[in-house]
Motif scaffolding. Structure first.
Motif, PDB file in Angstrom:
ATOM      1  N   ASN A  60       0.305   0.387 -25.506  1.00  0.00           N
ATOM      2  CA  ASN A  60      -0.747   0.446 -26.522  1.00  0.00           C
ATOM      3  C   ASN A  60      -1.906  -0.478 -26.174  1.00  0.00           C
ATOM      4  O   ASN A  60      -3.078  -0.102 -26.310  1.00  0.00           O
ATOM      5  CB  ASN A  60      -0.199   0.074 -27.901  1.00  0.00           C
ATOM      6  N   ILE A  61      -1.596  -1.677 -25.732  1.00  0.00           N
ATOM      7  CA  ILE A  61      -2.645  -2.635 -25.356  1.00  0.00           C
ATOM      8  C   ILE A  61      -3.444  -2.112 -24.170  1.00  0.00           C
ATOM      9  O   ILE A  61      -4.680  -2.161 -24.168  1.00  0.00           O
ATOM     10  CB  ILE A  61      -2.023  -4.014 -25.048  1.00  0.00           C
ATOM     11  N   SER A  63      -3.870   0.951 -23.281  1.00  0.00           N
ATOM     12  CA  SER A  63      -4.652   2.089 -23.750  1.00  0.00           C
ATOM     13  C   SER A  63      -5.909   1.624 -24.482  1.00  0.00           C
ATOM     14  O   SER A  63      -6.995   2.149 -24.273  1.00  0.00           O
ATOM     15  CB  SER A  63      -3.799   2.965 -24.670  1.00  0.00           C
ATOM     16  N   GLN A  64      -5.765   0.622 -25.329  1.00  0.00           N
ATOM     17  CA  GLN A  64      -6.912   0.092 -26.070  1.00  0.00           C
ATOM     18  C   GLN A  64      -7.921  -0.552 -25.129  1.00  0.00           C
ATOM     19  O   GLN A  64      -9.129  -0.408 -25.307  1.00  0.00           O
ATOM     20  CB  GLN A  64      -6.444  -0.918 -27.111  1.00  0.00           C
ATOM     21  N   GLN A  65      -7.438  -1.238 -24.126  1.00  0.00           N
ATOM     22  CA  GLN A  65      -8.343  -1.868 -23.161  1.00  0.00           C
ATOM     23  C   GLN A  65      -9.107  -0.811 -22.373  1.00  0.00           C
ATOM     24  O   GLN A  65     -10.276  -0.991 -22.089  1.00  0.00           O
ATOM     25  CB  GLN A  65      -7.563  -2.783 -22.222  1.00  0.00           C
ATOM     26  N   GLU A  67      -9.927   2.148 -23.530  1.00  0.00           N
ATOM     27  CA  GLU A  67     -10.908   2.730 -24.438  1.00  0.00           C
ATOM     28  C   GLU A  67     -12.143   1.842 -24.551  1.00  0.00           C
ATOM     29  O   GLU A  67     -13.268   2.334 -24.608  1.00  0.00           O
ATOM     30  CB  GLU A  67     -10.292   2.909 -25.836  1.00  0.00           C
ATOM     31  N   ILE A  68     -11.935   0.519 -24.541  1.00  0.00           N
ATOM     32  CA  ILE A  68     -13.048  -0.420 -24.641  1.00  0.00           C
ATOM     33  C   ILE A  68     -13.901  -0.354 -23.384  1.00  0.00           C
ATOM     34  O   ILE A  68     -15.133  -0.390 -23.453  1.00  0.00           O
ATOM     35  CB  ILE A  68     -12.525  -1.858 -24.876  1.00  0.00           C
TER      36      ILE A  68
END
Length: 70
Positions: A60-61, A63-65, A67-68
């Motif tokens: 999850n982390i 994936s979020q990184q 996206e950023i």
């Protein structure tokens, strides 16, 4: 330390006694609660659940990184 912990966990998960683990390790883990807390995890199912949660969290982390950065 990690190999002792792994060996103790594996032995306990298959029904090994603390006395047999003490013999294998060559120490007094069977008489020493501090050594037992260090090398023998209390609830193996909880440990596995935490490991799985960490894997999911890591994905999850990441994936979020991504996206950023996009």
């Amino acid at each position: 330390m990690d190999m002792r912990r792994t060996g103790a966990i594996e032995a306990v998960s298959d029904g090994g006694t603390v006395e047999s683990i003490a013999t294998k390790m060559g120490n007094s883990i069977d008489q020493n609660k501090t050594l037992q807390k260090t090398y023998m995890l209390v609830n193996l199912a909880s440990v596995h659940a935490a490991d799985e949660s960490r894997k999911i969290g890591r994905k999850n982390i990441a994936s979020q990184q991504n996206e950023i950065k996009s």
